[in-house]
Design a protein around this motif. Structure first.
Motif, PDB file in Angstrom:
ATOM      1  N   GLU A 345       0.807  -1.219   0.000  1.00 23.44           N
ATOM      2  CA  GLU A 345       0.000   0.000   0.000  1.00 23.44           C
ATOM      3  C   GLU A 345       0.844   1.274   0.000  1.00 23.44           C
ATOM      4  O   GLU A 345       0.312   2.373  -0.183  1.00 23.44           O
ATOM      5  CB  GLU A 345      -0.939  -0.004   1.218  1.00 23.44           C
ATOM      6  N   THR A 426      -9.020   1.539   6.532  1.00 25.88           N
ATOM      7  CA  THR A 426      -7.568   1.698   6.445  1.00 25.88           C
ATOM      8  C   THR A 426      -7.140   3.158   6.427  1.00 25.88           C
ATOM      9  O   THR A 426      -6.026   3.487   6.802  1.00 25.88           O
ATOM     10  CB  THR A 426      -7.023   0.958   5.214  1.00 25.88           C
ATOM     11  N   PHE A 427      -8.060   4.081   6.008  1.00 26.35           N
ATOM     12  CA  PHE A 427      -7.732   5.507   5.969  1.00 26.35           C
ATOM     13  C   PHE A 427      -8.376   6.277   7.126  1.00 26.35           C
ATOM     14  O   PHE A 427      -8.460   7.504   7.077  1.00 26.35           O
ATOM     15  CB  PHE A 427      -8.189   6.119   4.639  1.00 26.35           C
ATOM     16  N   TYR A 432      -2.992   6.289   6.718  1.00 23.29           N
ATOM     17  CA  TYR A 432      -3.045   4.888   6.310  1.00 23.29           C
ATOM     18  C   TYR A 432      -2.557   4.057   7.483  1.00 23.29           C
ATOM     19  O   TYR A 432      -1.450   4.266   8.004  1.00 23.29           O
ATOM     20  CB  TYR A 432      -2.166   4.606   5.086  1.00 23.29           C
TER      21      TYR A 432
END
Length: 567
Positions: A345, A426-427, A432
Motif C-alpha cells: 500500500e 484503512t484511511f 493509512y
C-alpha cells in the motif's frame, strides 16, 4: 489601498506543467545511453534503445486491440525481460499493469483476474497451465457471462519449447510475434492526470479475499526517484533481480533502473549459487531481497559461494524484520545491507534505517542491532508516525511504548479496488493504518515489535514474537525460526517456536536440540518469553519469502493447548 498579489495566481500551462510519470525515464535512458545494456537474461541481451522500442511496440500492439484507459493487463511471469517491459509498455497504452504473484494457486489467480476485469493475460510459458486452469475456474463461476481475455504466451529460449507449442495450439499469441504487430516508433501519450492508475497489485489475502492495491503515476514517479537517493545508487549500476518484479512492482526498482540508466540482470530462479555467480561474472553492484534470501546466502554451502566478493555489493532488505545475526553475517561476507520497511500500500519500502557515520565506531553486534530497526521515512514520504491504537495520539519517543505505524503522503496507495469498507477502515483519521506495532526511539527511529495479530498475550503480558525470534537466531543450529502463539491451559497463550535446522545438523540430534533450544532461551530471555513448544521442519513461505505465520498459528492451534506446568 489594496496591493495586488499575483505571485500565486500564475496559471499552469503546457510549458510549465506536466503530469508526473516514471514512463519518461525510459525515453531518457534510450536517448542518453542507447547502446548501454538494459537487460540481461541468460543468452538474451537488450540495450536501452532496444528496450524503449520493444515497450513502444507492446503499447502499440495493445492499443490496436482496444486496450486503453481503464483496461487492466495481467502478467504472470517470473523475473524475465517481458515482465520488465510490461512495466512501461502497458501504461504507455494508458492501461493498468497487474503483475500477478506466480506462487498463488489457480483459485486465487481466478479471483484476481475476475476482480481486476483483465482484458489481456500475458503469461510466461512456465505458468501457462496455471493461467489456463484459473480462467477455466473463472468461466465456470461466471456461468457463461465470461469474456475470455487475449492470451499472450512468453517464450523463453532458455527453457523447453513444448509449453509454448501447447499454448499456441490453444489460441494464444507468442509474445515476440505480438510485439511484431506493434510500431517501434509508437507515439505513446503520457497520462494527462498523474492520479491516473499505473499499477494494481494484490495483498496476500491470508484471512480473506486478496485486496487490490491501486497505485498512481505520481506515487510511482516519486518512489522510483526516492530509491536511488535513499540508497545512493549511482548512474549505471548493475542490478540483480532477486526480488520478484511482481512484488510491489519490484519495490518500484523497475522504474528506478530506467531513471539511473542501469542494467537489469534477470533471474528466473533465485539461488545462492546464482546470486554469487552473477556478482562474480556480471558485475552486479546492487540487489534487493527479503531476509529469508539473505539467510540462504549466508548459510550457502562453500561450493556455492564466491568469497571474498570482487567488490562491495549493496543489498536492500525488507519484509519480515531481519535478525541482527543475519545482518552481521552479511556484513562479514562483504555485503552492505540497507534495511527498509514498507507495504504494498506504500509502493514498497517507504522507511529506511539510515546509517549514521558515528555507528562505524560501534561494535559489530551493536551496529547490527541498530540496523535491524525500521528507521525513518523515505525522502518521498511526507509523514510517518507511531500512534496509540486507543486514541491515535503519537506515542512518546521512549523506545518502549507500543503503537501502530501510520503513513500519510504521496507514496500511499489510491485505495483498494472495489472495496469501500476496507478503504474507510484503512484511511481512518486521515492516515493509512499499517497494522504493524512498533516503538519510537529517542533518535526518532522506529522499530517494529510485531504485527498486531502476531503479538502473543501470555498471562496478560504482551510478547513480541519478533524479539523472541531474534534471540533464537543466535542459536548455532537454527537456520530459520518463526514464533507464534499456541493455546496454553495456564497462561492463555505461550510462545511456540517452529524451527528449520541447518543442513549439517543430524536428524538424530533433534530430540536433544529441542531441549537445548529451550535451555538456550532460558539463559537469554525473560522466563515468560521462553517457547514451551519447539517444532522442527520447513517453514511455509509466500512468493516473496515471508513466513506465513497464519499457517503456523493454525498448526499450533491444531496441536491443542499446552498443559499446565511449572515453567
Amino acid at each position: 489601498m489594496v496591493m495586488e498579489r499575483d505571485i500565486d495566481d500564475l496559471p499552469k500551462n503546457a510549458a510549465n506543467y506536466t503530469a508526473l510519470t516514471p514512463l519518461w525515464f525510459l525515453e531518457r535512458a534510450a536517448t542518453v545511453h542507447p547502446s548501454r545494456k538494459s537487460l540481461v537474461h541468460g543468452s538474451v541481451e537488450y540495450t536501452w534503445h532496444q528496450t524503449y522500442q520493444r515497450c513502444r511496440r507492446l503499447a502499440s500492439a495493445l492499443t490496436k486491440r482496444s486496450v486503453t484507459f481503464g483496461s487492466t493487463v495481467a502478467v504472470l511471469a517470473p523475473n524475465v525481460p517481458a515482465l520488465y517491459e510490461a512495466h512501461f509498455g502497458i501504461p504507455m497504452a494508458g492501461a493498468v499493469l497487474n503483475a500477478v504473484n506466480v506462487r498463488l494457486n489457480a483459485e486465487t489467480v481466478a479471483f484476481l483476474l475476475g476482480h481486476s476485469s483483465a482484458a489481456v493475460v500475458m503469461v510466461d510459458q512456465e505458468f501457462y497451465n496455471l493461467a489456463e486452469e484459473s480462467l477455466s475456474i473463472l468461466a465456470n463461476k461466471t456461468e457463461g457471462k465470461f469474456q475470455p481475455p487475449l492470451m499472450i504466451v512468453i517464450a523463453d529460449p532458455n527453457c523447453d519449447p513444448k509449453p509454448v507449442q501447447y499454448a499456441l495450439g490453444k489460441g494464444a499469441i507468442e509474445y515476440e510475434q505480438f510485439l511484431e504487430t506493434g510500431d517501434p516508433d509508437f507515439a505513446w501519450k503520457p497520462p494527462q492526470d498523474e492520479w491516473h492508475s499505473i499499477a494494481l497489485g494484490y495483498t496476500s489475502g491470508t484471512t480473506a479475499s486478496p485486496k487490490g492495491v491501486v497505485l498512481h503515476h505520481r506515487g510511482a514517479y516519486l518512489m522510483a526517484l526516492s530509491n536511488p537517493i535513499i540508497w545512493n545508487i549511482k548512474e549505471g549500476a548493475v542490478y540483480l533481480w532477486t526480488l520478484p518484479m511482481f512484488h510491489c512492482n519490484g519495490w518500484c526498482f523497475t522504474w528506478t533502473l530506467a531513471a539511473i540508466c542501469g542494467t537489469n540482470i534477470c533471474l528466473r530462479q533465485v539461488t545462492a549459487r546464482a546470486v554469487y555467480s552473477a556478482i562474480a561474472n556480471l558485475g552486479v553492484t546492487h540487489f534487493c531481497a527479503a531476509p529469508v534470501v539473505l539467510n540462504t546466502i549466508v548459510n550457502a554451502p562453500k561450493e556455492d559461494t564466491i568469497l571474498p566478493l570482487p567488490r562491495l555489493v549493496h543489498v536492500m532488505t525488507a519484509g519480515a524484520a531481519p535478525p541482527p545475526s543475519v545482518l552481521s553475517a552479511m556484513s562479514q561476507r562483504g555485503f552492505r545491507v540497507a534495511h527498509t520497511y514498507g507495504l504494498s500500500e506504500t509502493y514498497g519500502p517507504s522507511t529506511i534505517c539510515a546509517w549514521k557515520p558515528e555507528w562505524d565506531l560501534l561494535p559489530p553486534e551493536t551496529q547490527a542491532r541498530l540496523n535491524a530497526r525500521q528507521g525513518v521515512r523515505y525522502i518521498g514520504l511526507e509523514h510517518l508516525d507511531i500512534v496509540s491504537t486507543q486514541d491515535m495520539k503519537p506515542v512518546p519517543a521512549d523506545g518502549k511504548t507500543i503503537g501502530e505505524i501510520v503513513f500519510r503522503g504521496n507514496v500511499v496507495m489510491k485505495g483498494y479496488l472495489k472495496n469501500p469498507k476496507a478503504n474507510e477502515e484503512t484511511f481512518a483519521g486521515g492516515w493509512y493504518h499499517s497494522g504493524d506495532l512498533a516503538v519510537k526511539h529517542p533518535d526518532g527511529y522506529i522499530e517494529i515489535k510485531d504485527r498486531s495479530k502476531d503479538i502473543i498475550i501470555s498471562g496478560g503480558e504482551n510478547i513480541s514474537s519478533v524479539e523472541v525470534e531474534n534471540i533464537l537466531y543466535q542459536h548455532p543450529a537454527i537456520l530459520e525460526v518463526s514464533v507464534v502463539a499456541r493455546p496454553d491451559e495456564q497462561w492463555g497463550e505461550s510462545p511456540c517456536a517452529f524451527v528449520t535446522l541447518k543442513a549439517d545438523v543430524k536428524d538424530s540430534d533433534r530430540d536433544r536440540l529441542a531441549g537445548d533450544i529451550i535451555s538456550f532461551s532460558r539463559s537469554k530471555m525473560p522466563k515468560y518469553w521462553v517457547p514451551k513448544s519447539v517444532i522442527f521442519g520447513p517453514l511455509p513461505k509466500t512468493a516473496t519469502g515471508k513466513i506465513q505465520k497464519h499457517l503456523l498459528r493454525a498448526k499450533a492451534k491444531e496441536m491443542g493447548p499446552v498443559k499446565k506446568s511449572r515453567l
